[in-house]
Design an enzyme around this catalytic site. Structure first.
Site, PDB file in Angstrom:
ATOM      1  N   SER A 185       0.799  -1.229   0.000  1.00 52.61           N
ATOM      2  CA  SER A 185       0.000   0.000   0.000  1.00 52.61           C
ATOM      3  C   SER A 185       0.827   1.271   0.000  1.00 52.61           C
ATOM      4  O   SER A 185       0.326   2.339  -0.354  1.00 52.61           O
ATOM      5  CB  SER A 185      -0.944   0.013   1.207  1.00 52.61           C
ATOM      6  OG  SER A 185      -0.217  -0.113   2.419  1.00 52.61           O
ATOM      7  N   ASP A 221      -4.132   7.327   8.263  1.00 53.21           N
ATOM      8  CA  ASP A 221      -5.249   6.500   8.716  1.00 53.21           C
ATOM      9  C   ASP A 221      -4.857   5.441   9.734  1.00 53.21           C
ATOM     10  O   ASP A 221      -5.594   4.488   9.959  1.00 53.21           O
ATOM     11  CB  ASP A 221      -5.911   5.820   7.511  1.00 53.21           C
ATOM     12  CG  ASP A 221      -4.922   4.955   6.723  1.00 53.21           C
ATOM     13  OD1 ASP A 221      -3.745   4.858   7.139  1.00 53.21           O
ATOM     14  OD2 ASP A 221      -5.329   4.376   5.700  1.00 53.21           O
ATOM     15  N   HIS A 277      -1.025   4.260   7.000  1.00 46.41           N
ATOM     16  CA  HIS A 277      -0.316   4.903   5.888  1.00 46.41           C
ATOM     17  C   HIS A 277       0.019   6.359   6.199  1.00 46.41           C
ATOM     18  O   HIS A 277      -0.616   6.982   7.052  1.00 46.41           O
ATOM     19  CB  HIS A 277      -1.176   4.828   4.624  1.00 46.41           C
ATOM     20  CG  HIS A 277      -1.712   3.461   4.355  1.00 46.41           C
ATOM     21  ND1 HIS A 277      -3.018   3.091   4.648  1.00 46.41           N
ATOM     22  CD2 HIS A 277      -1.107   2.364   3.850  1.00 46.41           C
ATOM     23  CE1 HIS A 277      -3.196   1.825   4.328  1.00 46.41           C
ATOM     24  NE2 HIS A 277      -2.052   1.345   3.844  1.00 46.41           N
TER      25      HIS A 277
END
Length: 381
Positions: free
Chosen positions: A44, A346, A349
């Site tokens: 991610s 969040d 990240h």
């Protein structure tokens, strides 16, 4: 891109000081690399839409700071890979798994959020990890390399949307993966061969020669680790991070660096740059208030977007989460009003502001081994 170093030296001029009227000097300088494409592998930290294409879009408020809405990234805006593409004069990378409006003429992104180096034996819903592990991303790349050239020969729009064959040997290959393996508890018992699987010798056999490899960051400083996996108070460092997880990350990074050093000997004509993003990210978290103008990053550990708890993180009510109250959907996972002052977006990240800071730290080679700037990553040192 010329491989003969003697052919890429050019005469450049620069003024040492106009104020003191010191003379203009002639210097020999290498010509910056001209990468026609980027092929990225990862999780991610560099996913520009892979997981979203396969399992549904990253919901609002992801993307709000730059794209104005969801853009396949688990971030309020751009990722480090986006800034890398910008700096090389290339468009943002399209995800390989995304079939809508994609253009692969300048490369492709095989990264998907929640991916690991070691394949997982459970589903995404069971364990939270993507089935698109690094070996699967290599399979995808191999298939893409072959099929893109078949499709390109059809001409017309197909020719414009696929990379040229020579792009595969002249492209920059970027890697940013490993964070999720630590979360899964694997790093401490990964074998040498499994560590080596991170390194792109397979891509080398496909013609790749220029590699930009990020090590893994200080995961012990991420809310989703600190909130879900308790540690003793004595194991929290002076900046609020969980030392045991950071220690394991550094142990893996040491093994990765040694493997890269050996590969430089084995792959005689490859340029492999090892980038220490761990040190840069830890510096950002530990000294964030000093880093952006007079304001700085006011929040180093607390998430900008989330719900409740010490770190504004809840694994069941994440960023963008809604609950039903009296028959109406109510947003509880809202974003902060000033994400540019937060390091963490969040709980998992980084924010666009933090990603930009990280990119600006690595682009000149200050955190690289060898100390190679991004635009010189085609040269072997």
């Amino acid at each position: 891109m010329a491989s003969d170093l003697s052919s890429i030296f050019v005469i450049t001029f620069f003024a040492i000081s106009f104020v003191n009227h010191t003379p203009i000097h002639l210097v020999l300088a290498k010509k910056p690399c001209q990468f026609p494409a980027i092929f990225n592998f990862g999780d991610s930290n560099s996913d520009t839409g892979g997981l979203s294409a396969a399992f549904g879009q990253a919901p609002p408020p992801n993307g709000l700071s730059y794209f104005g809405g969801p853009a396949g990234r688990y971030c309020d805006g751009r990722l480090v890979i986006d800034f890398i593409a910008e700096s090389l004069g290339l468009p943002y990378l399209c995800a390989f798994l995304d079939s809508v409006g994609t253009n692969f003429s300048h490369g492709a992104n095989f990264a998907t959020a929640a991916s690991t180096v070691r394949p997982q034996n459970i589903t995404l819903n069971q364990g939270g990890f993507s089935p698109i592990s690094l070996n699967v991303q290599f399979y995808e790349f191999n298939d893409f390399h072959k099929r893109s050239q078949v499709v390109r020969k059809r001409g017309g729009v197909f020719e414009t949307l696929m990379p040229k064959e020579e792009h595969f040997s002249n492209a920059l290959y970027t890697f940013d993966i490993g964070q999720n393996d630590l979360t899964a508890g694997y790093f401490s018992n990964m074998s040498t061969d499994e560590v080596k699987a991170y390194v792109p010798d397979y891509i080398y056999s496909q013609g790749g020669r220029y590699f930009w490899i990020h090590n893994t960051g200080p995961v012990g400083c991420l809310p989703y680790i600190m909130d879900r996996i308790p540690v003793l108070a004595s194991q929290i460092d002076g900046h609020g991070c969980a030392s045991p997880f950071n220690d394991v990350a550094q142990f893996f990074n040491q093994g990765l660096k040694k493997t890269v050093e050996q590969l430089r000997k084995d792959l005689a004509d490859a340029s492999i740059t090892y980038v220490d993003v761990y040190s840069l990210k830890y510096s950002l978290i530990s000294q964030g208030r000093k880093h952006v103008g007079f304001v700085g990053f006011k929040q180093a550990l607390r998430a900008c977007c989330g719900h409740g708890g010490k770190y504004n993180y809840n694994k069941n009510l994440g960023c963008g989460a809604k609950v039903n109250k009296h028959g109406k959907e109510v947003l509880v996972g809202a974003a902060c009003k000033d994400p540019w002052t937060y390091v963490n977006w969040d709980g998992i990240h980084f924010t666009e502001a933090a990603n930009k800071y990280i990119f600006e730290g690595i682009v000149d080679g200050s955190f690289s081994d060898p100390p190679t700037p991004l635009n010189m990553a085609c040269y072997r040192n």
